[in-house]
Design an enzyme around this catalytic site. Structure first.
Site, PDB file in Angstrom:
ATOM      1  N   GLY A 272      76.056  43.577  77.458  1.00  0.00           N
ATOM      2  CA  GLY A 272      76.172  44.936  77.974  1.00  0.00           C
ATOM      3  C   GLY A 272      76.513  45.950  76.907  1.00  0.00           C
ATOM      4  O   GLY A 272      76.166  47.138  77.034  1.00  0.00           O
TER       5      GLY A 272
ATOM      6  N   LEU B 169      79.692  42.839  79.958  1.00  0.00           N
ATOM      7  CA  LEU B 169      80.223  42.804  81.314  1.00  0.00           C
ATOM      8  C   LEU B 169      81.493  41.963  81.391  1.00  0.00           C
ATOM      9  O   LEU B 169      81.610  40.928  80.742  1.00  0.00           O
ATOM     10  CB  LEU B 169      79.179  42.240  82.277  1.00  0.00           C
ATOM     11  CG  LEU B 169      77.791  42.894  82.270  1.00  0.00           C
ATOM     12  CD1 LEU B 169      76.947  42.366  83.412  1.00  0.00           C
ATOM     13  CD2 LEU B 169      77.891  44.404  82.326  1.00  0.00           C
TER      14      LEU B 169
ATOM     15  N   ASN C  24      72.750  38.085  74.403  1.00  0.00           N
ATOM     16  CA  ASN C  24      73.024  36.656  74.187  1.00  0.00           C
ATOM     17  C   ASN C  24      73.185  35.872  75.484  1.00  0.00           C
ATOM     18  O   ASN C  24      73.731  34.764  75.487  1.00  0.00           O
ATOM     19  CB  ASN C  24      74.292  36.492  73.341  1.00  0.00           C
ATOM     20  CG  ASN C  24      75.541  37.037  74.034  1.00  0.00           C
ATOM     21  OD1 ASN C  24      75.463  38.003  74.775  1.00  0.00           O
ATOM     22  ND2 ASN C  24      76.680  36.421  73.780  1.00  0.00           N
ATOM     23  N   GLU C  25      72.715  36.411  76.598  1.00  0.00           N
ATOM     24  CA  GLU C  25      72.960  35.791  77.907  1.00  0.00           C
ATOM     25  C   GLU C  25      72.446  34.359  77.998  1.00  0.00           C
ATOM     26  O   GLU C  25      73.090  33.506  78.628  1.00  0.00           O
ATOM     27  CB  GLU C  25      72.329  36.640  79.014  1.00  0.00           C
ATOM     28  CG  GLU C  25      73.104  37.893  79.369  1.00  0.00           C
ATOM     29  CD  GLU C  25      72.770  39.087  78.490  1.00  0.00           C
ATOM     30  OE1 GLU C  25      73.198  40.210  78.805  1.00  0.00           O
ATOM     31  OE2 GLU C  25      72.075  38.893  77.461  1.00  0.00           O
TER      32      GLU C  25
END
Length: 236
Positions: free
Chosen positions: A139, A94, A161-162
């Site tokens: 994303g 994103l 990996n957020e």
């Protein structure tokens, strides 16, 4: 709730339906999507081409969504190979600027469009192969897990990996990964925010083949031939 039940929810489809455009061309004037349609085989090779890293903003997602609808409605199209024009980055996920001081209406439309792309790619009648020729975080990983088959070039990384950025991945990102590698491997990957190497991703089943950069598209096209032979599914 299972991913299949979520995707079949009438409320979810009603919510995003307004944002599905009517496609009239294979690519945009800015050429953010490069499309090579082989009319003989019915396979479209789509290269994401939004420099520098194919980050997903509202406009790019809208273009992807329109193209997916175009291919879905083209009865001569049987398969889709998704890759990148950048040989270092498949898709960086994103666009962070969509979340920085956002306007409420735009942010709402952004998330709805992202869901629309997710549903369209996951549910398409087409055989889909991700030719992952670069790094694929967040994303980008979502787009790959929406495809039927994943071929990845060696020496790159992929994952959700957020949590490494102090945020939580959306549950439907997680469910898409779980559908590929199972609950426990997904739990570990998402809690730690792991970016797996190509080899690690292959070991847990997140990707199906590991290849060198020079043959990734060739491998994808050869693999597509076997998918298109499935009676009653893709073979007419």
């Amino acid at each position: 709730m299972s991913l299949r039940r979520i995707l079949s929810s009438p409320l979810l489809h009603k919510t995003i339906n307004h944002y599905r455009g009517s496609a009239r061309c294979m690519s945009t004037a800015a050429d953010k999507l490069l499309v090579d349609m082989d009319t003989k085989s019915g396979v479209a090779v789509v290269k994401m081409n939004r420099p520098p890293v194919n980050s997903l903003n509202l406009e790019f997602l809208t273009e992807i969504n329109i193209l997916l609808e175009k291919l879905e409605n083209d009865k001569t199209c049987k398969g889709l190979i998704l890759t990148s024009s950048n040989n270092k980055i498949f898709c960086a996920g994103l666009d962070i600027m969509e979340m920085y001081n956002p306007q409420r209406d735009r942010l709402t439309e952004f998330w709805r469009m992202l869901q629309s792309v997710w549903i369209s790619l996951y549910n398409t009648r087409l055989a889909t192969i991700a030719a992952i020729n670069g790094h694929s975080p967040a994303g980008g990983c979502l787009l790959a897990t929406c495809c039927d088959y994943r071929i990845m070039v060696q020496n790159f990384t992929i994952g959700l990996n957020e949590t490494q950025l102090g945020i939580i991945p959306p549950f439907w990102f997680v469910d898409s990964m779980e559908g590929v590698i199972g609950y426990r491997q997904t739990e570990l990957a998402c809690q730690k925010g792991l970016m797996m190497t190509t080899e690690q991703a292959f070991k847990v089943g997140l990707v199906d083949e590991v290849v060198t950069p020079d043959i990734v598209l060739e491998k994808a096209q050869n693999e597509m031939k076997s998918w298109l032979k499935i009676p009653g599914k893709y073979c007419n």
